[in-house]
Each structure stands twice: as C-alpha cells, then as structure tokens.
Motif scaffolding. Sequence first.
Motif, PDB file in Angstrom:
ATOM      1  N   VAL A   1       2.965   8.129  11.762  1.00  0.00           N
ATOM      2  CA  VAL A   1       3.990   7.920  13.053  1.00  0.00           C
ATOM      3  C   VAL A   1       4.175   6.528  13.100  1.00  0.00           C
ATOM      4  CG1 VAL A   1       3.974   7.922  15.409  1.00  0.00           C
ATOM      5  CG2 VAL A   1       3.208   9.841  14.311  1.00  0.00           C
ATOM      6  N   PHE A   2       3.335   5.478  13.081  1.00  0.00           N
ATOM      7  CA  PHE A   2       3.152   4.160  13.322  1.00  0.00           C
ATOM      8  C   PHE A   2       4.061   3.512  11.972  1.00  0.00           C
ATOM      9  CE2 PHE A   2       0.596   4.934  16.731  1.00  0.00           C
ATOM     10  CZ  PHE A   2       0.989   4.259  17.814  1.00  0.00           C
ATOM     11  N   GLY A   3       3.911   4.245  10.763  1.00  0.00           N
ATOM     12  CA  GLY A   3       4.634   3.671   9.914  1.00  0.00           C
ATOM     13  C   GLY A   3       6.082   3.662   9.981  1.00  0.00           C
ATOM     14  N   TYR A   4       6.462   5.218  10.559  1.00  0.00           N
ATOM     15  CA  TYR A   4       7.976   5.462  10.853  1.00  0.00           C
ATOM     16  C   TYR A   4       8.568   4.563  11.897  1.00  0.00           C
ATOM     17  CZ  TYR A   4      11.199   8.859  12.651  1.00  0.00           C
ATOM     18  OH  TYR A   4      12.590   9.335  13.082  1.00  0.00           O
ATOM     19  N   ILE A   5       7.614   4.418  13.171  1.00  0.00           N
ATOM     20  CA  ILE A   5       8.098   3.562  14.110  1.00  0.00           C
ATOM     21  C   ILE A   5       8.500   1.952  13.389  1.00  0.00           C
ATOM     22  CG2 ILE A   5       7.516   2.498  16.223  1.00  0.00           C
ATOM     23  CD1 ILE A   5       5.870   5.001  16.757  1.00  0.00           C
ATOM     24  N   ALA A   6       7.444   1.520  12.639  1.00  0.00           N
ATOM     25  CA  ALA A   6       7.655   0.065  12.280  1.00  0.00           C
ATOM     26  C   ALA A   6       8.891  -0.035  11.586  1.00  0.00           C
ATOM     27  CB  ALA A   6       6.375  -0.308  11.330  1.00  0.00           C
TER      28      ALA A   6
ATOM     29  N   GLY B   1       0.940  -1.317   0.127  1.00  0.00           N
ATOM     30  CA  GLY B   1      -0.024  -0.126  -0.045  1.00  0.00           C
ATOM     31  C   GLY B   1       0.734   1.382   0.039  1.00  0.00           C
ATOM     32  N   SER B   2       0.301   2.325  -0.613  1.00  0.00           N
ATOM     33  CA  SER B   2       1.238   3.728  -0.724  1.00  0.00           C
ATOM     34  C   SER B   2       0.608   4.751  -0.036  1.00  0.00           C
ATOM     35  CB  SER B   2       1.264   3.903  -2.111  1.00  0.00           C
ATOM     36  OG  SER B   2       0.106   4.133  -2.962  1.00  0.00           O
ATOM     37  N   GLY B   3      -0.134   4.555   0.938  1.00  0.00           N
ATOM     38  CA  GLY B   3      -0.989   5.569   1.692  1.00  0.00           C
ATOM     39  C   GLY B   3      -0.159   6.557   2.796  1.00  0.00           C
ATOM     40  N   GLY B   4      -0.825   7.114   3.489  1.00  0.00           N
ATOM     41  CA  GLY B   4       0.152   8.105   4.297  1.00  0.00           C
ATOM     42  C   GLY B   4       1.360   7.434   5.024  1.00  0.00           C
ATOM     43  N   GLY B   5       1.302   6.467   5.539  1.00  0.00           N
ATOM     44  CA  GLY B   5       2.737   6.110   6.333  1.00  0.00           C
ATOM     45  C   GLY B   5       3.657   5.243   5.211  1.00  0.00           C
ATOM     46  N   SER B   6       3.290   4.988   4.319  1.00  0.00           N
ATOM     47  CA  SER B   6       4.159   4.132   3.453  1.00  0.00           C
ATOM     48  C   SER B   6       5.599   4.817   3.107  1.00  0.00           C
ATOM     49  CB  SER B   6       3.513   3.681   2.180  1.00  0.00           C
ATOM     50  OG  SER B   6       2.133   3.092   2.619  1.00  0.00           O
ATOM     51  N   MET B   7       5.376   6.086   2.327  1.00  0.00           N
ATOM     52  CA  MET B   7       6.693   6.623   2.038  1.00  0.00           C
ATOM     53  C   MET B   7       7.363   7.253   2.956  1.00  0.00           C
ATOM     54  SD  MET B   7       5.193   8.344  -1.752  1.00  0.00           S
ATOM     55  CE  MET B   7       3.590   8.840  -1.201  1.00  0.00           C
ATOM     56  N   CYS B   8       6.856   7.458   4.206  1.00  0.00           N
ATOM     57  CA  CYS B   8       7.294   7.912   5.379  1.00  0.00           C
ATOM     58  C   CYS B   8       8.249   6.821   5.911  1.00  0.00           C
ATOM     59  CB  CYS B   8       6.417   8.375   6.370  1.00  0.00           C
ATOM     60  SG  CYS B   8       7.272   8.886   7.978  1.00  0.00           S
ATOM     61  N   ALA B   9       7.638   5.550   5.993  1.00  0.00           N
ATOM     62  CA  ALA B   9       8.256   4.264   6.210  1.00  0.00           C
ATOM     63  C   ALA B   9       9.418   3.940   5.560  1.00  0.00           C
ATOM     64  CB  ALA B   9       7.239   2.886   6.299  1.00  0.00           C
ATOM     65  N   ALA B  10       9.267   4.154   4.235  1.00  0.00           N
ATOM     66  CA  ALA B  10      10.405   3.731   3.354  1.00  0.00           C
ATOM     67  C   ALA B  10      11.542   4.901   3.535  1.00  0.00           C
ATOM     68  CB  ALA B  10       9.926   3.645   1.953  1.00  0.00           C
TER      69      ALA B  10
END
Length: 569
Positions: free
Chosen positions: A553-558, A15-24
């Motif tokens: 936030v939780f994408g970043y944390i993960a 998925g490419s929603g809110g947390g995705s690019m932040c996580a990448a």
Amino acid sequence: MSTSWDATYDFVVVGSGGGSMCAALACKSVGKEALIIEKQAKVGGSTGYSGGVWWLPNNHVMKRHGVSDSYERARQYFDAAVTYQGPGTSEARREAYLRTGPKMAEFLEQQGMQFVYADGWSDYYDTLPGGEPRGRSLLAKLFDVKELGEWAPRLSRYKGPSMPANSDEYPTLFLMKRTWGGKRKAMQLGGRMLYQKITGKELVANGAAIQGRMLQMALRANVPIWTDTPVREFIVEDGRVVGIVAVRSGRELRVRARQGVLLNTGGFSHNAEMRRKYQPQPSSADWTNANPGDTGEILQAAIALGGAVDCMEEAWWVVTSLGPNEELPEGARAPDGSPLPFMHHLDLSLPFSIMVDQDGERFCDEAGAYMEIGQRMYQRHKQTGKAVPAWVVMDSRQRKYYPWGTAMPGQIPQKWLDSGYMIKADTLEELAAKCGIDRAGLLKTVERFNGFCATGVDEDYGRGSRAFDRCHGDPTIKPNPNLGPIEEGPFYAVRMYPGDVGTAGGLVTDEFGRVLKDDGSQIPGLYATGNCTASVVGRCYPGAGSSIGASFVFGYIAALHSSGAQKIW
C-alpha cells in the motif's frame, strides 16, 4: 558542481520486496518510469520468502465472497487492535492505509494479479469491535514459476520444501490424521503434485506466488530490474535526495531519480550489531527466518541522513525451537545447507501442549497471534530471566496426532532424541528434572491447564476463545479445539526461542511514504515502505499479511505521490 549521471529515471526503487514492483507498476500507470535495484541475485525480497498474504480490509475480493466490510468498520477494528500511538501509526497513516488498500488491490487485479480470498483465516483479534472472523486477508493463486522463463531461477523463494499449497491450507493439512477434511486436503495436494509431474509445470505458493506473478507483471510492463547491484550511498543536492550510487558488474553508477527514491530494503534481522543495539536481549541472528538480505545497511544510511526511527526493538516474532547450545535440529536446514529454523505458529495452536518458562508457568495464549507470543516471552524474561529459552511440554498425543517441525504425525526422529533437541520422559516429574524446569511449578500449571481443557475455557490466557485460535485447532477435540490435557505419557519437551521473520521497526514515514526527521520535517525526495519503516500497525499484528499489505500500500502511495497525483485515496 553538477553530478554526472549514468542513468536517469523518474523513480528509483531500492530493493525488490513487497511494495517495489507494485510501486513501479503504479508509476507506469501514470506515464512515469521506475527502476528497481536489488543487491541480491534474486528478485522478491522478504515477500518472496514469506507465507504470502496481504491484510487489506474492505477489499473487493472478500466482498465477492459475501463478506461485507467498510472503511468505518475496518477503522474501528484497526484502532481497537493497534493501540500503540507512535509516529508510524498516526491518524493520517491509518486512514491512508485503510482507504488505499482496496484501491491498490483493484489496481493489482487489473494489472494481472489473481487473488484468492483466505476465507476463514480470521483477524487475529476478531473479538475486538469491528473484528472479522472470516478474515480480511488475500493470497495469490498458485503460480507456474516456469512462466518466468530465464527469470524463474532469479525469483526469491523460501529455501525449504516447496509444496503447491497456500498458507491457508496448512491448518487443514495438519489434521490429515484427524479429520476427513485433512485427508481430502492431503489427497488434493497429492493430485496437484501429480498434475505438475504430468504437465511439467512447477506451481509455487505463498510469497513465491505473489512475487512470481508480480515479477511477471513487471516484466510485461518493461520495468527495468537490476539484480546483483548494491546501493552504496544517496546523492543529495541542496538537501534533496536526487539519486543513488550503485555498483553494477563491478562498475560504480550514478543513477538520477527525478521524482524520488523509494527504499524497500527490508529490516536488519541478519545484522548482529544492530540487533544488539536495538532489539530486546537475548537476541540472535541465528534464530531468524528473515530474508538473508535483511542486513540493514540502507536503513543505517537513511538514519545518517537524519531519518527518524521508531519501534526498532520490535520484530515479526515467530517462535523457533533449537537444541542444546542453540544448535539447529535435524531437518532445520535447506538442501544447500543454509539454516532454516523451525517456525511454530500452527503446531503451538494444536491441543496437548503448553509453553512454560523455567518456573513451569505459562505466559501466553499459545494459539494466539505469533507476534504477541514473542513479545510476551520477552516480557516474562525481563521480569524473571527464565523465559528465553522457554519450553513446549507435550503429551504423547501431540506427537501421535500432529506434525512438529519436519516430522509428520507419529514420527519422532531418533536424532532429535539423541541430540537432546527433544527431551523424552515417562513422567512430568522426570521431564522437569531433565529440562531444569521447576517441578512443583510445572505440576501445578499442568493441573490447572488440564482443568481448563475439561471446561473448554482457558481462564488465564483465553486460548481457543477467538476465531483466530480455533481456525488453527483440532475440531475433533471437545469442548475447545485448542485445548488438550497434558496427562498421557511419555511426555516431551523442546526449547523455544523468540525467532522472527523480519524486524518491524525503522524509518518514520508520513501518510505518503515520505521519510521524516525527528522534528517532523521531510527528507525531500526520499520515500520508504516495508520492513525498513516503522509499521502502520505499530507493535501489533492485526491480521495475516499486515506487513506485506502495508508494504504494498505505501509503495503504491509513494509512487503516485512522487508522480504528482493530486488524489490517491
């Protein structure tokens, strides 16, 4: 037998929603490689469709504007507003969200994000302890989508009219016929549109501004993004999720994830079967404004792996209006013909209208938090069976002064009247008869409400008692900017339904974003964030951008946790 892999990455984001690019980007910052896989042709998910706001208490941008905040004050408010005690709202997750949010915002700014402080967009329950009347929400600066080059058409965007104005500007814009501030805002918008025409730029706002800049940041960091690539299943070895099977260009690929798989796949607003199973009734996928990709199949696959769920009956409710037989009114479709139901948060906040059930009784603060309005509509319907649909009843001044749907102030499309979408009558008695609303109940409610308008105090539901209500009101109306009497005909009424912009329940995750089973144990290698999870804010929306803020936030944390970070907050 060991799996044969077609590709290998440290972290695979579905998925490419809110947390995705932040996580990448977070993975990239610690020397790891992430892959983003999106089943749709466009990148950005629900966030790209959205109003584009982050709710990030104690952030550095608000402090630049002289608004002091702290973890302790934010936690005081969070605990006062988020009263639901569930696995998604655990003590550890609350702390992780509030401690990490400010760090994540600083990280994004370092990566190239340009924030705007939504000054004056109050916390939704600002009168609670720790509430901030100036707000804790951030937006993205307007973004020239043409900077994306060949990726520009592949950005997830709301399909309705695109104006170069952010969400926090609309309450002022709605008052273009009422205040000098509204007139100035309209002129400012006109200037921006002229600027675009002269320069050839295409400025996007809201969710498209967030995701446009996030996509630009990800591309500059050489983050691989696969579009048109649905994920079919998880690959599990010795109880651990080690990869996924996806279909790309007609070919089935096995992609290894050395350190984990992150699900950021949205909810199930467009899955009629799941809505019937989990959501309050009546319910319909036709009432939603959620991302078309919110079909829930990856959520179902994670549940099949043993993932626990919570709050599956909740959604980010934003009421919508429909005509007879739930037909869309004129103007509620995108240029390509796809449905775009009207959303009525801002216009419900303005004076000279009320929302009532079939008995003619009010059941909520019409200017309050939109998620709560949907909840109250369902609560009343469960009690009486007479609140879905409900009715908005308008004084003639509501139509004279303010927008409604796609109609500008003073406009009432003839097709709305001809189709029965908007019902008109010279008297309230006649209006009640045409709508099938209890006559005595409506007259009694209007008389009581008009008394509140005179005193400025809504004794039943507190409309206009919070800064959040008032920032969406009409300051020319005294003594309460949200209260205007229903007394000047002709009168109008419109059917209201509990629409949504996404479901708000899903997988239970811990403070690191790891997916948990019913017994509290983890599914090794599997993380989740966004609308496919049980939100950290539970059954409440404490401030503008609560869902997007938590997704980031939780994408970043993960991402950092999967990479072995010893300390994240």
